[in-house]
Design an enzyme around this catalytic site. Structure first.
Site, short mmCIF file in Angstrom:
data_model
loop_
_atom_site.label_atom_id
_atom_site.label_comp_id
_atom_site.label_asym_id
_atom_site.label_seq_id
_atom_site.Cartn_x
_atom_site.Cartn_y
_atom_site.Cartn_z
N LYS A 1 1.46 4.25 -2.96
CA LYS A 1 1.39 5.69 -2.72
C LYS A 1 2.67 6.38 -3.19
O LYS A 1 2.63 7.45 -3.81
CB LYS A 1 1.16 5.98 -1.24
CG LYS A 1 -0.23 5.53 -0.78
CD LYS A 1 -0.40 5.67 0.72
CE LYS A 1 -1.82 5.33 1.14
NZ LYS A 1 -1.99 5.22 2.59
N ASP B 1 0.83 -1.19 0.00
CA ASP B 1 0.00 0.00 0.00
C ASP B 1 0.88 1.26 0.00
O ASP B 1 0.66 2.21 -0.74
CB ASP B 1 -0.89 -0.06 1.24
CG ASP B 1 -1.88 1.08 1.28
OD1 ASP B 1 -2.65 1.19 0.31
OD2 ASP B 1 -1.87 1.85 2.26
#
Ligand code: ASP
Ligand code: MG
Length: 825
Positions: free
Chosen positions: A687, A683
């Site tokens: 980003k 994750d």
């Protein structure tokens, strides 16, 4: 000093239909605090028709006129009875009885000679106004003895000469009578009969059907009124026919000329000629709704509003186009003259004219029912030229409609025609002919009648809703999605009034079902409606629904985490649908896919906003873009991009096992259902990829090291097994913790991005004094080092997850989108 100028109000028959109406009107008038009010009234709704019919019956010697007259009496006494008491009721009914016996006398005379002279008809027809005036005056007196009670018989004032074109007011005579009848120091409310007047011979006459508007304008002129308020049963003059255009709105202010154009094109609230006396004396006319008196209505005056462009859009159907074409017309004077002479002789009125400067053809629009006649007379008139081939053809195209945009502000303002024709083009509507008068107050286009409604809607949205109305489809009403719907619901009203922004959620879709709403879905109760009315999920259908011709902008908000949905963005953007999303998938996948999004948005002239993919509502991407666009150079971006990992290492203080903290965080909803989605670092890597691409770096997941906190041996097993076996690795974590502690450092899961795609993600020990070591529980923190922020970096910190803040961030993107779309913003 109080304003001594009169205000004239006018109430039509539909505002005076029954007792309820009279009460309403009394209330409206007593709420007005002007010193001098004149109130012109029509007969009670339908009364004039019945009265006229009495004379017709009598003429046929049909004695049903007696029963009809009794029925009138019943209606009048019922109405009066429920409004008045005591003496005033008796007085009103006595007067009616007297009138009825006069009418009876006239009707009997008519019946005897079986013919009704116009004068007799006028006398009978005019009683309706007298009865309304008397009753309303009595109602006003009953509620306010000081202000009410006066009624004026217009026959004692308004004097006209009947001409072929209708009644012409004799102003000097009427003014002299006015000054005599109405005391110069009158204060209060004077009710005045509409419709009736006196002619030069001193005999009663009328101003024609629906003549009360004319009466009101005459009294406004005679009294030098400051305003004429026409009360009717609509909120005002609408920008388009509301039966055809659901978004039609009341026009707040317009000029006399604009009102005229709109009236001509079928917005039949007023009859321009009848209001002439008010217009000539520059008295503002206000159209208001007696059933909705809190609405301010439409104000018509001489004053144009500079900032406005168009005022209304109208359609007239039932038109045929006649096209006269031929090389023989070029440069030949008199062709148009002969064409129009032929039409004039046949009594054909021409609605629109268009001739191209090549003079190769002249095109006119005529009413459908005279199209054949027009063709015949034009063919006859040009018989010689048609024979010799100088004129090739006279062609008629049936079933056409004229769409016209109207407004004084259009004059000298570039871009109106572009917008008009542009919206028609975007809606795929072919234009057959175009006309604009040089007053520039009206641009007309002729289209096929079967496309007229679509055209009207498209043009209306192009002018009225442009940049302000967003048709929204929301996918994934889960935690973030439903929080967003609640936020939109709460703010909608304020955004509408303060920013003219109209957010319409018109589709909500879950994995298997979707709800489509027409104007918009009621967000207060969408769940109940969803359960009752949802259709089978179908993305194509959803797309068509949220992107119709009559709404200017469509947005899809993707609150799913679905890769499949993300795969649709390019297509949507290409087709002009904007995308707003917290879903990272589309921006952190392959570089080719990402690049395609940019091209698609350029092609579709659309926007894709995804601020929330990195730090929820924290302004990370926006800040980064501002830095870049203002010429700063980014040296590095570092930070903690995962609220979950921030939490785990904030809480982990060596006293409890790491596995225990993971379990606890999972139970409190701080991790994904499978904590490995957080602990793998993927994750965070996504980003970081998104930010790197904002810097222009050509980077993909896999190009840079990502340290996973999921032990190799536990990567492929079930969630349960993972959680069960996690304690096996507690000792490892503890050792790392101890080591950091010994160096006076803290463990933090960091993302780093330097120039030249030197990116990395992993667990690090940072100095205990470093800002990264001192954040709140689930905070995200991002630090930008740039040329401008070199020694003292720019830091953004705060909660970077959670449904409420994420929804707020998505909402922020939506508002940003609206801003991009408003040309004037
Ligand atoms: N009562 C008259 C009519 O019905 C005048 C009016 O209503 O304006 O024609
Ligand atoms: Mg009427």
């Amino acid at each position: 000093m109080a304003d001594r100028r009169w205000k004239i109000h006018k109430f039509g028959g539909s505002s005076l239909a029954d007792a309820e109406c009279f009460r309403r009107v009394t209330g409206i008038l007593l709420d007005c605090d002007e010193l001098r009010l004149g109130v012109v009234v029509s007969a009670m709704g339908g009364m004039t028709d019945v009265l006229i019919n009495l004379a017709i019956l009598a003429e046929r010697d049909d004695d049903r006129f007696k029963k009809e007259l009794d029925a009138i009496g019943e209606r009048y006494s019922d109405t009066s009875g429920s409004l008045l008491d005591g003496d005033s009721l008796v007085a009103v009914l006595d007067a009616w009885g007297q009138d009825a016996s006069d009418i009876m006398g006239i009707l009997t005379a008519i019946a005897r000679v079986k013919s009704a002279p116009q004068r007799s008809r006028d006398i009978v027809a005019g009683y309706g106004e007298i009865w309304s005036a008397r009753l309303l005056a009595a109602c006003l007196e009953q509620s306010s003895p000081q202000r009410g009670g006066t009624w004026i018989d217009a026959r004692n004032i308004v004097t006209v000469r009947q001409t072929e074109l209708g009644p012409a007011v004799l102003w000097d005579v009427s003014q002299a009578k006015m000054d005599k009848v109405v005391a110069a120091d009158f204060e209060g409310i004077a009710v005045i009969t509409g419709f009736i007047a006196t002619d030069e011979q001193g005999l009663q006459t009328t101003l024609g059907r629906n003549g009360s508007d004319h009466s009101a304008a005459i009294f406004a002129a005679l009294s030098g009124a400051s305003e004429l308020i026409i009360w009717t049963d609509v909120d005002g003059i609408m920008s388009a026919d509301p039966r055809l255009v659901p978004e039609a709105q009341v026009i707040e202010r317009l000029t006399y000329d604009e009102a005229m154009e709109l009236a001509y094109f079928g917005a039949k609230v007023l009859h321009p000629q009848t209001l002439g006396p008010a217009v000539d004396n520059d008295i503002p006319i206000i159209i208001r709704n007696s059933r909705n008196p809190s609405h301010p209505g439409s104000r018509i005056s001489a004053e144009a509003i500079a900032a406005d462009n168009i005022k209304g859009i109208t359609a007239i159907g039932g038109i045929a186009l006649l096209n006269l074409e031929g090389a023989g017309m070029i440069g030949v004077p008199g062709t148009a003259d002969r064409l129009f002479a032929a039409l004039k002789n046949a009594g054909v009125s021409v609605t629109l004219i268009s001739q191209a400067s090549s003079e190769h053809s002249i095109c006119i629009a005529v009413p459908h029912d005279v199209a054949e006649l027009a063709r015949k007379v034009v063919t006859d008139a040009f018989a010689d030229e048609l024979e010799s081939g100088q004129i090739q053809s006279v062609e008629v195209t049936e079933a056409q409609s004229i769409i016209a945009v109207v407004g004084d502000g259009m004059a000298g303002r570039p871009g109106i025609a572009a917008r008009f024709f542009g919206t028609l083009g975007r809606a795929g509507i072919n234009i057959r002919a175009i006309a604009q008068g040089s007053s520039e107050r009206n641009i007309s286009a002729v289209v096929d009648s079967k496309e007229a409604t679509k055209a009207l809607r498209a043009v209306h949205s192009g002018f009225y809703l442009s940049a302000k109305t967003l048709s929204i489809g929301l996918l994934g009403p889960g935690g973030v999605g439903s929080a967003l719907l609640r936020q939109i619901d709460k703010q909608a009203e304020r955004l509408r009034t303060d920013f003219n922004l109209d957010l319409r959620v018109r589709a909500i879709a879950r994995s298997k079902k979707m709800l489509l709403g027409d104007t918009s879905i009621d967000l207060g109760h969408w769940q109940d409606v969803f359960d009752a009315d949802a259709l089978e999920y179908n993305l194509e259908q959803l797309e068509t629904h949220i992107n119709p011709d009559h709404l200017p902008h469509a947005v899809i908000i993707d609150c799913t985490a679905s890769e499949l949905v993300a795969g649709q963005y390019a297509g949507w953007l290409e087709r002009g649908i904007h995308v707003v999303t917290p879903n990272k998938k589309a921006f952190s996948g392959s570089m080719t896919d990402h690049a395609r999004l940019r091209t698609a948005a350029r092609m579709g002239n659309s926007h894709c906003l995804f601020e929330t993919t990195v730090g929820a509502a924290l302004p990370i991407i926006t800040t980064l873009r501002d830095l870049i666009h203002t010429g700063d150079t980014i040296r590095s971006i570092e930070g903690i991009f995962s609220g979950t990992l921030a939490y785990l290492f904030n809480v982990y203080d060596g006293t409890r096992a790491f596995s225990e903290i993971v379990n606890e965080a999972r139970a409190s909803g701080f991790t994904e259902p499978d904590p490995r989605d957080d602990l793998s670092g993927m994750d965070v890597a996504r980003k970081l990829t998104i930010l790197a691409r904002e810097l222009g770096q050509d980077i993909e997941i896999g190009d840079f090291p990502v340290q996973s906190l999921v032990p190799e041996s536990l990567r492929d097993c079930s969630i349960d097994e993972y959680l069960q076996r996690l304690p096996e690795f507690d000792a490892d974590f503890h050792a790392r913790y101890e080591k950091a502690q010994a160096d006076n450092k803290k463990l933090r899961y960091l993302a780093r991005l330097g120039p030249d795609a030197s990116a990395s993600v992993g667990l690090e020990a940072v100095d205990a004094k470093h800002p990264f070591a001192n954040i709140n529980l689930t905070d995200n923190i991002v630090q930008f080092k740039t040329d401008r922020y070199a020694d003292n970096p720019l830091v953004i910190q705060g909660p970077g997850a959670g449904p409420q803040v994420t929804a707020g961030g998505v909402f922020g993107d939506l508002l940003r989108l609206a801003q991009y779309l408003s040309p004037g913003a």
